[in-house]
Design a protein around this motif. Sequence first.
Motif, PDB file in Angstrom:
ATOM      1  N   MET A  39       0.841  -1.196   0.000  1.00  0.00           N
ATOM      2  CA  MET A  39       0.000   0.000   0.000  1.00  0.00           C
ATOM      3  C   MET A  39       0.877   1.246   0.000  1.00  0.00           C
ATOM      4  O   MET A  39       1.016   1.957   1.005  1.00  0.00           O
ATOM      5  CB  MET A  39      -0.918  -0.034   1.219  1.00  0.00           C
ATOM      6  CG  MET A  39      -2.130   0.851   1.118  1.00  0.00           C
ATOM      7  SD  MET A  39      -3.387   0.148   0.052  1.00  0.00           S
ATOM      8  CE  MET A  39      -4.509   1.536  -0.078  1.00  0.00           C
ATOM      9  N   ASP A  40       1.476   1.538  -1.161  1.00  0.00           N
ATOM     10  CA  ASP A  40       2.377   2.676  -1.277  1.00  0.00           C
ATOM     11  C   ASP A  40       1.680   3.953  -1.731  1.00  0.00           C
ATOM     12  O   ASP A  40       2.240   5.042  -1.622  1.00  0.00           O
ATOM     13  CB  ASP A  40       3.518   2.355  -2.256  1.00  0.00           C
ATOM     14  CG  ASP A  40       4.602   1.510  -1.612  1.00  0.00           C
ATOM     15  OD1 ASP A  40       4.710   1.528  -0.371  1.00  0.00           O
ATOM     16  OD2 ASP A  40       5.341   0.827  -2.344  1.00  0.00           O
ATOM     17  N   GLU A  41       0.484   3.823  -2.259  1.00  0.00           N
ATOM     18  CA  GLU A  41      -0.252   5.004  -2.709  1.00  0.00           C
ATOM     19  C   GLU A  41      -1.744   4.750  -2.605  1.00  0.00           C
ATOM     20  O   GLU A  41      -2.197   3.602  -2.563  1.00  0.00           O
ATOM     21  CB  GLU A  41       0.123   5.363  -4.142  1.00  0.00           C
ATOM     22  CG  GLU A  41      -0.143   4.256  -5.151  1.00  0.00           C
ATOM     23  CD  GLU A  41       0.358   4.621  -6.541  1.00  0.00           C
ATOM     24  OE1 GLU A  41       1.036   5.643  -6.670  1.00  0.00           O
ATOM     25  OE2 GLU A  41       0.055   3.873  -7.483  1.00  0.00           O
ATOM     26  N   ALA A  42      -2.497   5.826  -2.537  1.00  0.00           N
ATOM     27  CA  ALA A  42      -3.948   5.699  -2.489  1.00  0.00           C
ATOM     28  C   ALA A  42      -4.440   5.054  -3.778  1.00  0.00           C
ATOM     29  O   ALA A  42      -3.904   5.294  -4.861  1.00  0.00           O
ATOM     30  CB  ALA A  42      -4.590   7.068  -2.302  1.00  0.00           C
ATOM     31  N   VAL A  43      -5.444   4.208  -3.641  1.00  0.00           N
ATOM     32  CA  VAL A  43      -5.971   3.519  -4.814  1.00  0.00           C
ATOM     33  C   VAL A  43      -7.066   4.369  -5.457  1.00  0.00           C
ATOM     34  O   VAL A  43      -7.725   5.171  -4.798  1.00  0.00           O
ATOM     35  CB  VAL A  43      -6.541   2.133  -4.441  1.00  0.00           C
ATOM     36  CG1 VAL A  43      -5.440   1.249  -3.902  1.00  0.00           C
ATOM     37  CG2 VAL A  43      -7.665   2.254  -3.425  1.00  0.00           C
ATOM     38  N   GLY A  44      -7.236   4.187  -6.764  1.00  0.00           N
ATOM     39  CA  GLY A  44      -8.340   4.844  -7.451  1.00  0.00           C
ATOM     40  C   GLY A  44      -9.592   3.990  -7.337  1.00  0.00           C
ATOM     41  O   GLY A  44      -9.743   3.191  -6.408  1.00  0.00           O
TER      42      GLY A  44
END
Length: 741
Positions: free
Chosen positions: A10-15
Amino acid sequence: MTTDANTYVMDEAVGETRLDHGTQAVLGKPLNRYEGALKVSGRAPYAYEHLAGEDVAYGFMVTAGIGKAKIRSIDTSKAEAAPGVLAVIAGDRVLRASALPMAPAAQTIDGQVFHYGQPLALVVAETFEAARHAASLVKTIYEPGEGRYSLRDHLEDATNPGPGAMQPDNLRGDFEAAFAAAEIQFDETYTTPSHSAAPMEPHAAVAKWDGDKLTIWSSCQLLETNVIQIANGVGVPVENVHLLSPYVGGGFGSKLGIGPDAVLAALGARAAGKPVKVALSRQHVFQTTSRRSETIQRVRIGTTKEGRITALAHENFVTNSPGNSFFEPVAISTVFLYAGENRQITHRLAETDVLMTASVRAPGEAVGMLSLESAMDELAIRLNLDPIEFRKLNEPEVAPQDELPFSSRKLLECYDEGARRFGWENRPKKPASRREGEWWIGYGMAAASRSHQLMKSSAEVELAPDGRATVRTAMTDIGTGSYTILQQITAEMLGLSPEHVTVLLGDTDLPPSSGSGGSWGANSAGSSVYLACEDLVKALAKRLDVDASDLTLKDGQAIAGNRRIPFHEILEGGTLTGRGTIEPGKTAETTHQASYGAHFCEVGVNAVTGETRVRRLLTVAAAGRILNEKTATSQCYGGQIWGIGSALAEELVIDPRTGLLVNHDLGEYHVPVNADVPQLDVVFLEERDTAASLLAGKGLGELALAGVGAAITNAIYNACGVRVRNYPATLDKVLAGLPDA
């Protein structure tokens, strides 16, 4: 065939994900519990019920009747000679069993008694009654030591415990200078007593040996660490231990680590040469597992005359047994809940010779917000501000300790929606101003918050030729709805009816999981199931030679390119298995993640007896995507009821002379019963937190407890003018300050 493993960090917010465009329309719905019918019909076996009908023996513990001592001798001869007895086990391995949950390596046992009720021996017999009787024949001679049984008496010995669930010290700016210069100064001390988790299902285990291989059925929350603790306690390689916990009748933190039952059952089974069952009595649960620390909390807040916080201190004393470094993270929400540039948040740990302390539901927030939210109410009144307006005035734009952006935060919306629904505008303007017969009527409110965590978790999902799916993960269901939620995620992702999804949990032979605890379970295990299903979607798309993004799954069929193909045709008699692993990543470091809410309460306080009755209780919560409205609401009901207990009744009384937990059963340890609980109201705000998990959800189960007790005691003050700072607010404390009727 099996697809390649699918790991997501989880390195970035998901779309937007497939869940945002689900065609099956089952995720979030208030479905009945997957295993509900099994439980109410007695067909869901709990730990102690395994090996029913087989030739088993029964173990009963012998426990210490002293709080601090060196054991001079344990005479087991009469017990060994008693009818039906197969074995009696004593020695340091038994003593160590009580130290296992948190810090087995830190304990130097050497024949020492560290707390009243510590296991000393196990008697194994053909029947439970024979074992219990023989246990009473074991005689122990002690060399008494000088015990430390009161936190307040040993504050001068308290030390910095080092990092735990949070850093013990969180400092910013110059608090003392800012507080001294503040136009308004608030300085009060609050105390909370020790609490017991008291799960409905007592800790229990059944152990069976097959050569050097051990199978344990036990009541556990975190199988991946629990199996290691059992192996260490028994003295066997971890790969030789198979642990199963398919159904758990409540844990609330007391089963994050193992109790003495699992290790003792294994040792007893090896000595007796047959499977052994060990169930802790209710008194044993209270005396030999773990408890929540008592706390002493000093809250100091400096503000401007207008009410803006300029200095905030929350200084806490907590306790644990020797060798255990866990500390109750009392101020874990104080760190981020309100603005204020100058901050001094500290924790100090004092050792006492009482049963170890550990996590109990909402560790930190459950007791810390009793004081913080009471202090905010007291200060609002001193400032002549509405308690909601005071909180809004000090709403931070970023996390005030480290200036991280909030991943999402709908706390203000919770205040507004709760005030509207509850009728906050009708709140009595001053204490003792509204009377109905013998009852003073008052309103109170408090904020709710709970830090969010995502934990590493794995799962696999198998799609069979008949179009049915099977979910496998070592996740546990401690009564929170894990079975149901994972079924719904799978059904939504694969386009299946929930009835066509089977969920297998609670077995260390299954893919390792986050387990249940810390409000991380649903979104951690659920994200791994999501990934396993996504793996299957890709495999189905590859079979059909289409992009996965162009594939729609609904009602057991794949739809793409104007074709509708049943799964059984795609699988051609074979199976597909998808795997998924979720790991926390950079979003946990670059955003501040938490769930938020607000509690609103109406109480009646009897003007003659001082009795408090909760008349209405509303919780408004924002915790990202709600995965099942019914199980989520049930979680909140449990938190609200626990909050009533924390405010008005729960208190584990420690005898300062011996360390005995005096009220060690449910006859004397008071929890709310049906007559104490009004009709409860729970509202969820629509929210998606795409930095928190692949499901865009956050922890909920402990949020529902955080702050409830303060809303109740704030309402007591509004009703009759009595401010209780030493919890619980029993009628004697209220009665002492009541106005003249």
